[in-house]
Design an enzyme around this catalytic site. Structure first.
Site, PDB file in Angstrom:
ATOM      1  N   ASP A   8       0.863  -1.163   0.000  1.00 23.28           N
ATOM      2  CA  ASP A   8       0.000   0.000   0.000  1.00 23.28           C
ATOM      3  C   ASP A   8       0.916   1.234   0.000  1.00 23.28           C
ATOM      4  O   ASP A   8       2.141   1.112   0.120  1.00 23.28           O
ATOM      5  CB  ASP A   8      -0.895  -0.051   1.241  1.00 23.28           C
ATOM      6  CG  ASP A   8      -1.770   1.184   1.377  1.00 23.28           C
ATOM      7  OD1 ASP A   8      -2.396   1.579   0.382  1.00 23.28           O
ATOM      8  OD2 ASP A   8      -1.814   1.748   2.486  1.00 23.28           O
ATOM      9  N   ASP A  10      -0.287   5.125   1.156  1.00 24.64           N
ATOM     10  CA  ASP A  10      -0.572   6.047   2.249  1.00 24.64           C
ATOM     11  C   ASP A  10      -0.524   5.327   3.594  1.00 24.64           C
ATOM     12  O   ASP A  10      -1.121   4.259   3.765  1.00 24.64           O
ATOM     13  CB  ASP A  10      -1.959   6.668   2.073  1.00 24.64           C
ATOM     14  CG  ASP A  10      -2.007   7.644   0.905  1.00 24.64           C
ATOM     15  OD1 ASP A  10      -0.943   7.980   0.361  1.00 24.64           O
ATOM     16  OD2 ASP A  10      -3.128   8.072   0.543  1.00 24.64           O
ATOM     17  N   ASP A  19      -3.937  12.350   0.172  1.00 25.21           N
ATOM     18  CA  ASP A  19      -5.135  13.118  -0.178  1.00 25.21           C
ATOM     19  C   ASP A  19      -5.427  14.211   0.843  1.00 25.21           C
ATOM     20  O   ASP A  19      -5.806  15.328   0.478  1.00 25.21           O
ATOM     21  CB  ASP A  19      -6.345  12.184  -0.294  1.00 25.21           C
ATOM     22  CG  ASP A  19      -6.324  11.361  -1.576  1.00 25.21           C
ATOM     23  OD1 ASP A  19      -5.665  11.785  -2.543  1.00 25.21           O
ATOM     24  OD2 ASP A  19      -6.963  10.297  -1.609  1.00 25.21           O
ATOM     25  N   ASP A  98      -5.075   3.441  -3.150  1.00 33.08           N
ATOM     26  CA  ASP A  98      -6.261   4.247  -3.441  1.00 33.08           C
ATOM     27  C   ASP A  98      -5.920   5.718  -3.625  1.00 33.08           C
ATOM     28  O   ASP A  98      -6.829   6.545  -3.722  1.00 33.08           O
ATOM     29  CB  ASP A  98      -7.279   4.100  -2.304  1.00 33.08           C
ATOM     30  CG  ASP A  98      -8.136   2.864  -2.460  1.00 33.08           C
ATOM     31  OD1 ASP A  98      -8.574   2.580  -3.587  1.00 33.08           O
ATOM     32  OD2 ASP A  98      -8.376   2.173  -1.458  1.00 33.08           O
ATOM     33  N   ASP A 178      -2.006  -1.102   5.829  1.00 30.43           N
ATOM     34  CA  ASP A 178      -2.429  -0.537   7.118  1.00 30.43           C
ATOM     35  C   ASP A 178      -3.942  -0.440   7.251  1.00 30.43           C
ATOM     36  O   ASP A 178      -4.476  -0.528   8.345  1.00 30.43           O
ATOM     37  CB  ASP A 178      -1.839   0.869   7.292  1.00 30.43           C
ATOM     38  CG  ASP A 178      -2.493   1.872   6.350  1.00 30.43           C
ATOM     39  OD1 ASP A 178      -3.372   2.634   6.800  1.00 30.43           O
ATOM     40  OD2 ASP A 178      -2.144   1.887   5.159  1.00 30.43           O
TER      41      ASP A 178
END
Length: 240
Positions: A8, A10, A19, A98, A178
């Site tokens: 992942d 972030d 974001d 994402d 996470d």
């Protein structure tokens, strides 16, 4: 031994949410009508597309966004982890996120790490002619566990399938994450694989809830991590 490191981004590679980090560029709060529309459509990606339009309306330029993103901190040990896999012929790394392509590429390139990543799977993004950043969904899928814009299991399984068709087979997948959107891939890994779930974050809680049931079907080994150095040590042990 051939290892795939699937990460992942972030709160995993970087120590913040890219974001929400970009919102620091505006002194004004997000308008209530944008927040209310998020409550209706429930898509964070669509919400961020509206946020980028809001930032553009406030005069925030592409240069300001890029410069700001380059200041985001990395999780302790993550740069060292990515450098290790970049220098190893036995480890490949992909990112499943994402966030969006502009943010991830900008952050990794500024740190000299972009070339060390085999592939980045995230939401497409681009600066339009007027300078406004836009983002769209990575793909459509039918998974009920994942956000509407991206199923990390589908992407990961397709990646592994393509690799096999091209003669590359991984002995082990090490998945690092996470958040709740990292839970789905964990359910689809094998006994030989490993999941690293960041301490204090939602993925740990979801795994703990699942494994509290004696009928849990979670197959991979689960390790709780706090820094990239722990993951780096695990990779080094695999490669001995």
């Amino acid at each position: 031994m051939k290892v795939l490191l699937a990460c992942d981004f972030d709160h995993t590679i970087i120590n913040d949410n890219s974001d929400t980090w970009v919102l620091q560029l505006s002194s004004d709060k997000v308008p209530a009508d944008i927040r209310s529309r998020y409550d209706i459509h429930g898509s964070w990606t669509d919400y961020m597309d509206e946020i980028f339009k809001f930032l553009h309306s406030k005069g925030i330029t592409p240069e300001q966004i890029i410069n700001h993103m380059q200041k985001i901190p990395f999780v302790d040990g993550m740069k060292e982890l990515l450098l290790l896999q970049a220098q190893s012929q036995s480890v490949d790394c992909i990112i499943l996120s994402d966030s969006n392509k502009i943010f991830i590429n900008c952050i990794l390139e500024a740190s000299g790490l972009l070339e060390s990543i085999g592939a980045v799977y995230t939401n497409p993004a681009e600066f339009q002619e007027n300078g406004c950043l836009s983002v769209s969904h990575y793909h459509k899928h039918g998974c009920q566990l994942c956000p509407v814009n991206l199923c990390k299991t589908e992407v990961l399984q397709n990646y592994l399938k393509t690799c096999r068709e091209n003669g590359k087979v991984y002995d082990v997948v090490v998945f690092v994450g996470d958040g709740g959107n990292d839970f789905c891939p964990c359910l689809n890994l094998s006994e030989r694989d490993a999941v690293f779930a960041r301490k204090g974050y939602r993925l740990v809680r979801k795994i703990e809830k699942l494994t509290s049931n004696k009928k849990s079907n979670l197959k991979p080994e689960v390790k709780i991590w706090e820094s990239g150095f722990e993951i780096k040590s695990h990779l080094e042990s695999l490669l001995k």
